[in-house]
Design a protein around this motif. Sequence first.
Motif, PDB file in Angstrom:
ATOM      1  N   VAL A 266       0.838  -1.200   0.000  1.00  0.00           N
ATOM      2  CA  VAL A 266       0.000   0.000   0.000  1.00  0.00           C
ATOM      3  C   VAL A 266       0.875   1.252   0.000  1.00  0.00           C
ATOM      4  N   GLN A 267       1.955   1.211   0.793  1.00  0.00           N
ATOM      5  CA  GLN A 267       2.867   2.358   0.846  1.00  0.00           C
ATOM      6  C   GLN A 267       3.477   2.630  -0.531  1.00  0.00           C
ATOM      7  N   ALA A 268       3.868   1.545  -1.233  1.00  0.00           N
ATOM      8  CA  ALA A 268       4.452   1.712  -2.559  1.00  0.00           C
ATOM      9  C   ALA A 268       3.443   2.300  -3.529  1.00  0.00           C
ATOM     10  N   ARG A 269       2.199   1.843  -3.447  1.00  0.00           N
ATOM     11  CA  ARG A 269       1.155   2.362  -4.333  1.00  0.00           C
ATOM     12  C   ARG A 269       0.935   3.857  -4.101  1.00  0.00           C
ATOM     13  N   ILE A 270       0.920   4.248  -2.835  1.00  0.00           N
ATOM     14  CA  ILE A 270       0.700   5.656  -2.517  1.00  0.00           C
ATOM     15  C   ILE A 270       1.855   6.510  -3.033  1.00  0.00           C
ATOM     16  N   ARG A 271       3.077   6.007  -2.875  1.00  0.00           N
ATOM     17  CA  ARG A 271       4.234   6.749  -3.383  1.00  0.00           C
ATOM     18  C   ARG A 271       4.146   6.937  -4.900  1.00  0.00           C
ATOM     19  N   ARG A 272       3.760   5.871  -5.595  1.00  0.00           N
ATOM     20  CA  ARG A 272       3.647   5.966  -7.056  1.00  0.00           C
ATOM     21  C   ARG A 272       2.598   6.993  -7.452  1.00  0.00           C
ATOM     22  N   MET A 273       1.463   6.961  -6.744  1.00  0.00           N
ATOM     23  CA  MET A 273       0.397   7.921  -7.065  1.00  0.00           C
ATOM     24  C   MET A 273       0.839   9.346  -6.801  1.00  0.00           C
ATOM     25  N   ASP A 274       1.538   9.542  -5.660  1.00  0.00           N
ATOM     26  CA  ASP A 274       2.011  10.886  -5.333  1.00  0.00           C
ATOM     27  C   ASP A 274       3.001  11.394  -6.391  1.00  0.00           C
ATOM     28  N   LYS A 275       3.937  10.537  -6.792  1.00  0.00           N
ATOM     29  CA  LYS A 275       4.928  10.931  -7.784  1.00  0.00           C
ATOM     30  C   LYS A 275       4.279  11.209  -9.139  1.00  0.00           C
ATOM     31  N   THR A 276       3.329  10.324  -9.488  1.00  0.00           N
ATOM     32  CA  THR A 276       2.647  10.501 -10.772  1.00  0.00           C
ATOM     33  C   THR A 276       1.875  11.807 -10.801  1.00  0.00           C
ATOM     34  N   LEU A 277       1.162  12.082  -9.713  1.00  0.00           N
ATOM     35  CA  LEU A 277       0.383  13.315  -9.639  1.00  0.00           C
ATOM     36  C   LEU A 277       1.299  14.536  -9.717  1.00  0.00           C
ATOM     37  N   ALA A 278       2.433  14.477  -9.021  1.00  0.00           N
ATOM     38  CA  ALA A 278       3.363  15.608  -9.046  1.00  0.00           C
ATOM     39  C   ALA A 278       3.909  15.830 -10.457  1.00  0.00           C
ATOM     40  N   ALA A 279       4.231  14.707 -11.119  1.00  0.00           N
ATOM     41  CA  ALA A 279       4.765  14.830 -12.467  1.00  0.00           C
ATOM     42  C   ALA A 279       3.727  15.404 -13.423  1.00  0.00           C
ATOM     43  N   GLN A 280       2.506  14.924 -13.291  1.00  0.00           N
ATOM     44  CA  GLN A 280       1.433  15.421 -14.146  1.00  0.00           C
ATOM     45  C   GLN A 280       1.200  16.910 -13.913  1.00  0.00           C
TER      46      GLN A 280
END
Length: 322
Positions: A266-280
Amino acid sequence: MATPLSASTVLAALKAEGVRVVEVGNWRTHNRNSRGAWGPLNGSIVHHTVTKGTTSTVFLCRDGYDDLPGPLCHGMIAKDGVVHMVGWGRANHAGGGDPKVLEQVIAESYGTRPTPPTKGNANGVDGNARFYGWECENLGDGKDPWPKAQYDAIVRVQAALCRAHGWSAKSVIGHLEWSSDKIDPRGFSMADLRADVAERLAHPASWSPGSSSTTPSKQEEDPMAGITKKDIFDAVWKTDAIGAPSDAVDFKTNPNWQPQSILKDVQARIRRMDKTLAAQSAAITALAGQVGKGTDTGAVVAAVEAAIERAVIDVNINTKEA
């Protein structure tokens, strides 16, 4: 039958049993002895207060009200398990009750419960002279919970009295078992309470469930007892529409999987979402700044995709390092 314990003796007995006690004012001499006898004593009665709020309940039990002066019990057992001593001597708690029940309590001759009472406050025998009384903070509606700390204190108080007098748990009854016009205590079984008191009496006063090699009582059972790693795996990954983490795809062939794998994934998924959102967000901001400047749309799309790909790769690397 027994001579009432002195205030000092009952206080010592309660504390030896592990009861937390608060002494309220002049409780040692606060009583209704001028209105009748107190003793010989034959047992202890458990009540509920039909009130909410510890402070106001303590004052009510100590002072009573216009139609029924206090004390209304000897001790009030609060939700947090603290016992507030409000009187010692005759108290207005039991009223009239069934003489057949009194006989059964004296002889400790009944089964799981005394014979249902047929007499009550108006036509029964005087219970205030024959019983200790303990009010327990509860609305008495069958819905108000009985916290573990409070129930444990009720058991300990009754065990302390029985131990001091040499009584069995059958000397402890509920008000509803004494008087035909009473329903208290409501929310637990007196037969179960007596069983728990009997369990305490089988051990020293200092005993607490789980403090030795003895089997804990039902009040102390571990709610996670018997639940395996596979139960957790099945409950989380097979009932929710979530893909299992890469190290737990097949539980049977991966004995190293641990329940904490869920949290790591779950922690990894949240990190990916946060990074993706920041990049977008960064890409969109850059795009907005280039609107009207002749920017190649294809180049912008490619830049956004590249930024997202870098973010995902970065997260995967960080997750593996963690």
